[in-house]
Design a protein around this motif. Structure first.
Motif, PDB file in Angstrom:
ATOM      1  N   ALA A 104       0.721  -1.124   0.015  1.00 41.14           N
ATOM      2  CA  ALA A 104       0.039   0.017   0.243  1.00 41.14           C
ATOM      3  C   ALA A 104       0.753   1.317   0.120  1.00 41.14           C
ATOM      4  CB  ALA A 104      -0.902   0.132   1.238  1.00 41.14           C
ATOM      5  N   ALA A 108       0.940   4.073  -2.901  1.00 40.39           N
ATOM      6  CA  ALA A 108       0.611   5.559  -2.520  1.00 40.39           C
ATOM      7  C   ALA A 108       1.568   6.531  -3.301  1.00 40.39           C
ATOM      8  CB  ALA A 108       0.607   5.762  -1.133  1.00 40.39           C
ATOM      9  N   GLN A 192       4.855   3.984   4.649  1.00 42.74           N
ATOM     10  CA  GLN A 192       5.061   4.932   3.758  1.00 42.74           C
ATOM     11  C   GLN A 192       6.698   4.515   3.259  1.00 42.74           C
ATOM     12  OE1 GLN A 192       4.667   9.110   3.969  1.00 42.74           O
ATOM     13  NE2 GLN A 192       2.903   8.974   5.434  1.00 42.74           N
TER      14      GLN A 192
END
Length: 199
Positions: A104, A108, A192
């Motif tokens: 994910a 992003a 992230q």
């Protein structure tokens, strides 16, 4: 009876107990930080690992085939030729701490950035990115307290630990989700992708 003879030691004892209690309250966040950071950066061995050889590379091999949460990073490591680096060590000494962005996290990224990184001609850029996620050895409590850790790329990652929320962030944005120990290091999932300034 002379009550003054008893009141003075009682007051001192009460004052001492209040001081100890206040010190304990002040030190609780510090203890929580130390405990939490130690649990994340140096987790206990996980007997449920599906890795064949128990190494970090073994975990990445398995991720490509079975895991859904960090396949992209595992494939990037494979493309960059780092699997051999993570395959080693017959002893139990921690050799690497790897901050692994989830799928994910890669999704992003801006699509153009993601595609650019995975082009064959940009292998050096991909390697630079991956090395920014790798710390030689284990992350110590001292490094957590100082708030900085140096990566294989030579760049530093900033660590911030919020004891009240039980949360560790890297570079003030990427949050650590979980960690697991491998035979030759620790895999730490982050939400992230960490980007070095050069990229």
């Amino acid at each position: 009876m002379n009550t003054k003879a008893f009141s003075s030691p009682t007051k001192k004892l009460t004052g001492l107990l209040l001081t100890i209690a206040a010190s304990a309250l002040i030190s609780l966040p510090v203890l929580a930080q130390n405990y939490y950071s130690a649990a994340i950066f140096n987790p206990r061995r996980n007997s449920t690992s599906r890795s064949v050889d128990g190494t970090i590379a073994g975990e990445f091999d398995v991720a490509i085939k079975y895991y859904q949460n960090f396949q992209t990073f595992a494939e990037a490591v494979n493309k960059a030729g780092l699997m051999k680096q993570f395959r080693s060590s017959d002893n139990d000494k921690v050799e690497y701490t790897v901050f692994v962005p989830t799928d994910a996290a890669f999704a992003a990224l801006p699509e153009a950035t993601r595609k650019e990184l995975f082009k064959p001609e940009n292998k050096d850029k991909l390697l630079k990115l991956l090395n920014y996620h790798i710390v030689p050895g284990s992350v110590s409590n001292e490094e957590v307290a100082e708030g900085r850790v140096e990566t294989v790329s030579g760049d530093q990652i900033k660590i911030n630990l919020d004891a009240t929320e039980d949360k560790i962030t890297l570079n003030e944005s990427s949050t650590i989700e979980s960690s697991q120990r491998a035979k030759n290091g620790v895999i730490i999932l982050v939400d992230q992708v960490l980007m070095p300034e050069e990229l």
